[in-house]
Design a protein around this motif. Structure first.
Motif, PDB file in Angstrom:
ATOM      1  N   PHE A  76       1.325  -1.328   0.358  1.00  0.00           N
ATOM      2  CA  PHE A  76      -0.020  -0.036  -0.157  1.00  0.00           C
ATOM      3  C   PHE A  76       0.727   1.154   0.134  1.00  0.00           C
ATOM      4  O   PHE A  76       1.868   1.223   0.308  1.00  0.00           O
ATOM      5  N   GLY A  77       0.049   2.303  -0.635  1.00  0.00           N
ATOM      6  CA  GLY A  77       0.891   4.171   0.235  1.00  0.00           C
ATOM      7  C   GLY A  77      -0.029   4.671   0.868  1.00  0.00           C
ATOM      8  O   GLY A  77      -0.944   4.253   0.683  1.00  0.00           O
ATOM      9  N   ALA A  78       1.013   5.483   1.129  1.00  0.00           N
ATOM     10  CA  ALA A  78      -0.140   6.300   2.102  1.00  0.00           C
ATOM     11  C   ALA A  78       0.813   7.988   2.073  1.00  0.00           C
ATOM     12  O   ALA A  78       1.711   7.729   1.969  1.00  0.00           O
ATOM     13  N   GLY A  79       0.400   8.635   1.708  1.00  0.00           N
ATOM     14  CA  GLY A  79       0.934  10.162   1.115  1.00  0.00           C
ATOM     15  C   GLY A  79       0.754  11.162   2.440  1.00  0.00           C
ATOM     16  O   GLY A  79      -0.279  11.929   2.162  1.00  0.00           O
ATOM     17  N   VAL A  80       1.024  11.217   3.418  1.00  0.00           N
ATOM     18  CA  VAL A  80       0.755  11.653   5.082  1.00  0.00           C
ATOM     19  C   VAL A  80       2.746  11.816   4.891  1.00  0.00           C
ATOM     20  O   VAL A  80       3.194  11.132   5.459  1.00  0.00           O
ATOM     21  N   SER A  81       2.675  13.111   5.945  1.00  0.00           N
ATOM     22  CA  SER A  81       4.058  13.701   6.198  1.00  0.00           C
ATOM     23  C   SER A  81       4.613  12.334   7.372  1.00  0.00           C
ATOM     24  O   SER A  81       3.733  12.191   7.688  1.00  0.00           O
ATOM     25  N   PHE A  82       5.921  12.236   7.493  1.00  0.00           N
ATOM     26  CA  PHE A  82       5.713  11.655   8.823  1.00  0.00           C
ATOM     27  C   PHE A  82       6.721  11.622   9.771  1.00  0.00           C
ATOM     28  O   PHE A  82       6.952  11.663  10.748  1.00  0.00           O
ATOM     29  N   TYR A  83       5.960  13.224   9.694  1.00  0.00           N
ATOM     30  CA  TYR A  83       5.835  14.430  11.467  1.00  0.00           C
ATOM     31  C   TYR A  83       4.709  14.137  11.401  1.00  0.00           C
ATOM     32  O   TYR A  83       4.750  15.106  12.646  1.00  0.00           O
ATOM     33  N   GLU A  84       3.435  13.678  10.803  1.00  0.00           N
ATOM     34  CA  GLU A  84       2.332  13.747  10.976  1.00  0.00           C
ATOM     35  C   GLU A  84       2.278  12.396  12.239  1.00  0.00           C
ATOM     36  O   GLU A  84       2.718  11.527  11.413  1.00  0.00           O
ATOM     37  N   GLN A  85       1.097  11.993  12.644  1.00  0.00           N
ATOM     38  CA  GLN A  85       0.231  10.307  12.924  1.00  0.00           C
ATOM     39  C   GLN A  85       0.120   9.768  11.568  1.00  0.00           C
ATOM     40  O   GLN A  85      -0.808  10.870  10.941  1.00  0.00           O
ATOM     41  N   ILE A  86       0.790   8.578  11.114  1.00  0.00           N
ATOM     42  CA  ILE A  86       0.098   7.788  10.054  1.00  0.00           C
ATOM     43  C   ILE A  86      -1.148   7.289   9.772  1.00  0.00           C
ATOM     44  O   ILE A  86      -1.955   7.421   8.577  1.00  0.00           O
ATOM     45  N   PHE A  87      -0.884   6.717  11.213  1.00  0.00           N
ATOM     46  CA  PHE A  87      -0.545   5.305  11.354  1.00  0.00           C
ATOM     47  C   PHE A  87      -2.562   5.778  12.525  1.00  0.00           C
ATOM     48  O   PHE A  87      -1.669   5.616  13.420  1.00  0.00           O
TER      49      PHE A  87
END
Ligand SMILES: C[S@@+](CC[C@H](N)C(=O)[O-])C[C@H]1O[C@@H](n2cnc3c(N)ncnc32)[C@H](O)[C@@H]1O
Length: 348
Positions: A110-121
């Protein structure tokens, strides 16, 4: 990173770095808690176009395969910024002969387009985390670097602003990973780091690139304001800067630093040049390597002000001159990137 799969094609040095951490990821996969019949999720933080994630993910999945029933799904989520070339990522997962999707049945990418300086999961979702050559990209340029484009070579007060931004970003990164990891879950970070004096090992190449830009200002191809607005938004942490939040404070209660080591990476492009003596190929390869990670940062704003075509033309001019400068001074462009490799466990 440069789109249209360009990063995948010109990131051999980053791949060598990932291979150094892959064994640690395999060890982590062997150590995380599993329930044989239940699936688990692996997160790849800052994947870019995915080519360099294939080997580490394969190593992790191979180690998990014997611990999980074959019906238990393993999901791999590659995360990056929303503007990442996710099309190249998914094509790589599907088509590359070394894709980890082929290791066993019931593997899903899968892919997730969210900065890793935010909560992603959601909290407690991730069993295994991986991040290679990504966390030196800070969330914003805190100040203009007036006479350079590279934070290790910035003026002391400019460097201090980058250090402060980097410390805040790294704490944010760890805070969100502590939320996302399951108890006993592990995170392996291969960081592009610095020696004790703050040097990344790529100062020669970036000094050369900066000289080329300043020549372009001198020849009125670029304006002084355009040049001063250019910076690669990276900061290279020392081992102490990487580990400080894990020694005490709120993060140390949640995360346990299992190991931390640093090393200098030998430059595969330079090694090939020494073997073949092919200077043209070396200069083109080193220039493309620089372009693959720096073009959007240096020339992205030109596309917004002018047009994409004009920005690409300016970038072609710059990287063409960089290639010529490397031909004239090949040793200067050789890099010895510092790596800091960390293995972190989420406390129970
Ligand atoms: C040099 S590439 C490394 C890619 C890959 N992990 C590898 O080993 O080759 C760095 C990646 O980190 C991504 N990145 C930078 N800042 C990020 C952020 N705040 N959140 C997620 N990804 C980020 C970039 O977009 C880029 O794709």
């Amino acid at each position: 990173m440069a789109g249209h799969g360009r990063y995948n094609e010109h990131s051999a040095p980053q791949r060598v770095a990932g291979d150094i951490g892959a064994q640690l990821l395999a060890n982590a996969a062997a150590a995380i808690p599993v329930d044989g019949g239940r699936g688990l999720v692996i997160a790849d933080y800052g994947s870019s176009q995915g080519r360099n994630s294939l080997d580490p993910m394969r190593a992790a999945i191979q180690h998990l395969d014997g611990r999980l029933e074959s019906s238990a799904p393993i999901s791999v989520v590659h995360t990056d910024l929303p503007e990442n070339d996710f099309a190249a990522l998914f094509t790589t997962l599907r088509d590359h002969p070394g894709s980890y999707m082929r290791v066993r049945p019931n593997v899903f990418g899968f892919g997730a387009g969210v900065s890793f300086y935010e909560q992603i999961f959601p909290a407690g979702w991730i069993s295994l985390g991986w991040s290679s050559i990504a966390v030196h990209w800070i969330s914003r340029v805190p100040v203009n670097i007036r006479a350079h484009i590279f934070s290790p070579l910035a003026a002391p007060e400019e460097r201090a602003a980058f250090a402060e931004q980097s410390a805040a970003d790294w704490r944010a990164f760890l805070t969100h990973r502590a939320q996302e990891l399951v108890a006993g879950g592990r995170l392996v970070v291969v960081g592009s780091g610095a020696d004790d004096t703050g040097r990344s090992g790529a100062e020669g190449l970036l000094e050369l690139a900066n000289r080329v830009l300043r020549d372009m200002v001198g020849q009125e191809i670029l304006s002084p304001a355009e040049y001063e607005g250019m910076a690669v938004p990276t900061y290279y942490r020392t081992e102490d800067e990487f580990t400080a939040p894990l020694h005490d404070g709120p993060l140390a209660d949640l995360l346990d630093l299992e190991s931390c080591s640093s090393t200098a990476l030998s430059d595969p492009l330079w090694a090939e040049y020494e073997r073949t003596g092919d200077l043209t190929r070396y200069a083109a390869g080193a220039s493309e390597f620089l372009r693959a990670f720096s073009e959007p940062a240096l020339f992205g704003s030109f596309a917004a002000t002018w047009s994409q075509e004009a920005a690409t033309k300016m970038a072609d001019e710059f990287y063409g001159r960089v290639t010529a400068a490397i031909m004239a001074s090949p040793r200067e462009a050789a890099c010895a990137w510092r790596l800091v490799v960390l293995s972190i466990v989420r406390r129970g």
